[in-house]
Design an enzyme around this catalytic site. Structure first.
Site, PDB file in Angstrom:
ATOM      1  N   CYS A   1     137.262  85.858  34.356  1.00  0.00           N
ATOM      2  CA  CYS A   1     135.992  85.657  35.090  1.00  0.00           C
ATOM      3  C   CYS A   1     136.372  84.938  36.376  1.00  0.00           C
ATOM      4  O   CYS A   1     136.279  83.717  36.461  1.00  0.00           O
ATOM      5  CB  CYS A   1     135.036  84.806  34.265  1.00  0.00           C
ATOM      6  N   ALA A   2     136.829  85.684  37.349  1.00  0.00           N
ATOM      7  CA  ALA A   2     137.615  85.078  38.429  1.00  0.00           C
ATOM      8  C   ALA A   2     136.818  84.639  39.656  1.00  0.00           C
ATOM      9  O   ALA A   2     137.243  83.725  40.363  1.00  0.00           O
ATOM     10  CB  ALA A   2     138.696  86.058  38.872  1.00  0.00           C
TER      11      ALA A   2
ATOM     12  N   PRO B   1     134.334  82.970  42.338  1.00  0.00           N
ATOM     13  CA  PRO B   1     134.821  83.356  43.671  1.00  0.00           C
ATOM     14  C   PRO B   1     136.306  83.064  43.913  1.00  0.00           C
ATOM     15  O   PRO B   1     136.747  83.022  45.056  1.00  0.00           O
ATOM     16  CB  PRO B   1     133.952  82.518  44.603  1.00  0.00           C
ATOM     17  N   GLY B   2     137.067  82.861  42.871  1.00  0.00           N
ATOM     18  CA  GLY B   2     138.524  82.864  43.035  1.00  0.00           C
ATOM     19  C   GLY B   2     139.174  81.513  43.238  1.00  0.00           C
ATOM     20  O   GLY B   2     140.365  81.456  43.572  1.00  0.00           O
ATOM     21  N   GLY B   3     138.450  80.435  43.041  1.00  0.00           N
ATOM     22  CA  GLY B   3     139.041  79.103  43.231  1.00  0.00           C
ATOM     23  C   GLY B   3     140.242  78.891  42.318  1.00  0.00           C
ATOM     24  O   GLY B   3     141.327  78.489  42.769  1.00  0.00           O
ATOM     25  N   LYS B   4     140.049  79.191  41.034  1.00  0.00           N
ATOM     26  CA  LYS B   4     141.148  78.949  40.078  1.00  0.00           C
ATOM     27  C   LYS B   4     142.210  80.035  40.205  1.00  0.00           C
ATOM     28  O   LYS B   4     143.389  79.772  39.964  1.00  0.00           O
ATOM     29  CB  LYS B   4     140.586  78.834  38.662  1.00  0.00           C
TER      30      LYS B   4
ATOM     31  N   ASP C   1     133.815  94.424  33.074  1.00  0.00           N
ATOM     32  CA  ASP C   1     133.286  93.517  32.047  1.00  0.00           C
ATOM     33  C   ASP C   1     134.491  93.081  31.222  1.00  0.00           C
ATOM     34  O   ASP C   1     135.083  93.880  30.498  1.00  0.00           O
ATOM     35  CB  ASP C   1     132.273  94.286  31.192  1.00  0.00           C
TER      36      ASP C   1
ATOM     37  N   ASP D   1     137.090  81.473  32.243  1.00  0.00           N
ATOM     38  CA  ASP D   1     136.190  80.522  32.902  1.00  0.00           C
ATOM     39  C   ASP D   1     134.789  81.122  32.837  1.00  0.00           C
ATOM     40  O   ASP D   1     134.320  81.727  33.800  1.00  0.00           O
ATOM     41  CB  ASP D   1     136.675  80.345  34.359  1.00  0.00           C
TER      42      ASP D   1
ATOM     43  N   CYS E   1     131.806  74.713  33.236  1.00  0.00           N
ATOM     44  CA  CYS E   1     131.392  73.535  34.010  1.00  0.00           C
ATOM     45  C   CYS E   1     130.084  73.028  33.407  1.00  0.00           C
ATOM     46  O   CYS E   1     129.137  72.746  34.124  1.00  0.00           O
ATOM     47  CB  CYS E   1     131.278  73.847  35.499  1.00  0.00           C
TER      48      CYS E   1
HETATM   49  C1  LIG Z   1     132.142  80.089  36.321  1.00  0.00           C
HETATM   50  S1  LIG Z   1     132.237  81.505  37.299  1.00  0.00           S
HETATM   51  C2  LIG Z   1     133.969  81.669  37.557  1.00  0.00           C
HETATM   52  C3  LIG Z   1     134.521  80.732  38.611  1.00  0.00           C
HETATM   53  C4  LIG Z   1     135.954  81.092  39.019  1.00  0.00           C
HETATM   54  N1  LIG Z   1     136.848  81.154  37.895  1.00  0.00           N
HETATM   55  C5  LIG Z   1     136.516  80.130  40.046  1.00  0.00           C
HETATM   56  O1  LIG Z   1     137.265  79.242  39.713  1.00  0.00           O
HETATM   57  O2  LIG Z   1     136.194  80.283  41.230  1.00  0.00           O
HETATM   58  C6  LIG Z   1     131.938  82.778  36.128  1.00  0.00           C
HETATM   59  C7  LIG Z   1     132.140  84.169  36.654  1.00  0.00           C
HETATM   60  O3  LIG Z   1     132.104  85.069  35.546  1.00  0.00           O
HETATM   61  C8  LIG Z   1     131.594  86.295  35.977  1.00  0.00           C
HETATM   62  N2  LIG Z   1     131.213  87.029  34.768  1.00  0.00           N
HETATM   63  C9  LIG Z   1     130.129  86.842  33.980  1.00  0.00           C
HETATM   64  N3  LIG Z   1     130.162  87.676  32.932  1.00  0.00           N
HETATM   65  C10 LIG Z   1     131.304  88.407  33.057  1.00  0.00           C
HETATM   66  C11 LIG Z   1     131.889  89.450  32.282  1.00  0.00           C
HETATM   67  N4  LIG Z   1     131.312  89.889  31.177  1.00  0.00           N
HETATM   68  N5  LIG Z   1     133.079  89.962  32.707  1.00  0.00           N
HETATM   69  C12 LIG Z   1     133.661  89.516  33.845  1.00  0.00           C
HETATM   70  N6  LIG Z   1     133.125  88.550  34.614  1.00  0.00           N
HETATM   71  C13 LIG Z   1     131.980  87.996  34.222  1.00  0.00           C
HETATM   72  C14 LIG Z   1     130.485  85.903  36.921  1.00  0.00           C
HETATM   73  O4  LIG Z   1     130.188  86.966  37.811  1.00  0.00           O
HETATM   74  C15 LIG Z   1     131.088  84.688  37.620  1.00  0.00           C
HETATM   75  O5  LIG Z   1     131.707  85.083  38.817  1.00  0.00           O
END
Ligand SMILES: C[S@@+](CC[C@H](N)C(=O)[O-])C[C@H]1O[C@@H](n2cnc3c(N)ncnc32)[C@H](O)[C@@H]1O
Length: 423
Positions: free
Chosen positions: A248-249, A251-254, A296, A315, A366
């Site tokens: 769940c990347a 906006p890519g911070g991690k 997904d 994440d 978070c």
């Molecule tokens: C907490 S944020 C991730 C923050 C990110 N890891 C960072 O450090 O910038 C959760 C992310 O999960 C994505 N998401 C939600 N359900 C998902 C799924 N089933 N498969 C892939 N991504 C998913 C959302 O679109 C969102 O961008």
């Protein structure tokens, strides 16, 4: 462009966005939609975030300052924004009052000029009495109750931390500059910062500033990332040659942090196309180009091949109750916890089979709510015979405000080679 006009643009944008955030729209989207950039955008964020954190106080003040009866919602929003600026802004009081009185025109409510003027001046006259009134409850009932049950002793501190503006945390891109070299650069420019013993790339700034003013911003020397979020890559500790899934990347911070620490075979997924686009731009600025895929994560048939992963970062989407100080709009939106916890469980179960025996998965949120954190992991461990919780000094629940950081939860899981055998 003249300063006055910029101020007018800011107030116009705030008058649109603040009622929308109270009506449950997301602050991120509203800031994006404002189309303001740079310092103007930072000022808008300051005003909206502050007013959203203090909505209950601002509304209680208005109840004292306005005669009871039917109220115009737009004027009430304008007055709340103006009161916030009077209470916390740097501009002279007369200028704040004049500008918000003039702003009645921006929403076609010139008739309210006298009222706005009278209310703001009365606030200034009676300020010491009004500011001494005990603040009303700032958190919605659903959240307050959960915090009180989960943290019978700490909940007042959590609430207090949620109402404080968050400091600006940076992560220095060690592929470009060392943390110490970057800190020296900041010091040269008169920007004070502090480091953290467990976060080798982190700097916390004492005063916020627009990112464009940071040395090497465009060149990707540095990224904005809270200290608690920087724990993810430190705990997962990627090694060159390992195959890593960032499920769940966006906006890519991690993702960027994992790459900066040396991950060189990384697949980053997200199911939001617009967020993936932002991810790509952010990674590009920092000089990284991993494989990004719209998918997904819980459905590996759409993205996985036969090669298992050595490490997975999961994440998950969550209530974001650990980052209210950065996203106070959360206080004004109902949270569908049942749907979120189901999705978290589906993601855990969906990616687990992709991990090689002996591999590790870092689950993170978070959130400060046990149902998304410890309870979620306990349920997974109960049903997954080959999953073990690994002890790590940086994992567990962090509460907002602790060490100046956001609230985060980390659980590091190891996959045993065969059920019953330690990995
Ligand atoms: C907490 S944020 C991730 C923050 C990110 N890891 C960072 O450090 O910038 C959760 C992310 O999960 C994505 N998401 C939600 N359900 C998902 C799924 N089933 N498969 C892939 N991504 C998913 C959302 O679109 C969102 O961008």
């Amino acid at each position: 462009m003249s300063e006055a006009l910029q101020g007018q643009r800011l107030r116009r944008a705030a008058l649109i966005a603040y009622p929308a955030a109270l009506g449950e729209e997301r602050l991120d989207f509203l800031l994006e939609r404002s189309a303001l950039q740079g310092a103007e955008r930072a000022s808008l964020q300051w005003l909206l975030s502050g007013a959203l954190r203090e909505t209950a106080i601002l509304q209680a003040l208005l109840a004292q300052l306005l005669r009871p009866g039917r109220q115009d919602e737009q004027i009430s929003a304008l007055l709340q924004l103006a009161l916030y600026e009077l209470r916390h802004g740097q501009r002279p009081e007369f200028a704040v009052v004049n500008d918000w009185v003039a702003a009645t025109q921006l929403i076609g409510k010139v008739w309210a000029k006298g009222l706005v003027n009278a209310v703001l001046r009365r606030y200034l006259r009676e300020r010491s009495r009004l500011d001494a009134i005990p603040p009303p409850q700032s958190h919605p009932q659903w959240l307050l109750q959960r915090l009180q049950v989960a943290y019978p002793e700490q909940w007042p501190q959590i609430i207090a931390a949620n109402l404080q503006p968050a400091p600006l945390w940076l992560r220095v891109n060690r592929q470009r500059r060392s943390r110490d070299a970057y800190q020296a650069l900041l010091t040269e420019r008169g920007v004070a910062s502090s480091s953290h013993p467990q976060l080798p790339d982190a700097l916390m700034l004492e005063q916020s500033l627009p990112v464009q003013e940071l040395p090497g911003w465009e060149e990707g020397w540095v990224a904005v990332q809270d200290g608690a979020a920087q724990l993810a890559a430190e705990i997962l500790a990627p090694k060159a040659g390992e195959r890593i899934l960032d499920a769940c990347a966006a906006p890519g911070g991690k993702t960027a942090h994992l790459l900066a620490l040396g991950a060189d075979d990384l697949l980053a997924l997200d199911r939001s196309e617009s967020r993936l686009q932002r991810t790509q731009a952010a990674l590009q600025r920092q000089g990284f180009a991993p494989t990004l895929r719209l998918a997904d994560a819980a459905d590996p048939t759409t993205y996985a091949d036969a090669r298992p992963f050595d490490a997975i970062l999961l994440d998950v989407p969550c209530s974001a109750t650990g980052i209210i100080r950065r996203h106070p709009d959360i206080l004004h939106r109902p949270s569908d916890l049942a749907t979120l916890t189901q999705e978290q469980a589906r993601l855990l179960r969906g990616v687990w089979p992709l991990l090689r025996p002996g591999g590790r998965l870092l689950y993170c949120t978070c959130s400060v709510l046990p149902e998304e954190n410890g309870e979620q992991i306990a349920a997974f461990l109960d049903e997954q015979a080959d999953a073990r919780l690994q002890v790590h000094p940086l994992s567990g629940q962090r509460l907002p405000g602790q060490d100046g950081m956001d609230g985060f939860f980390y659980a590091l899981l190891g996959k045993v080679a065969e059920a019953g055998e330690a990995a």
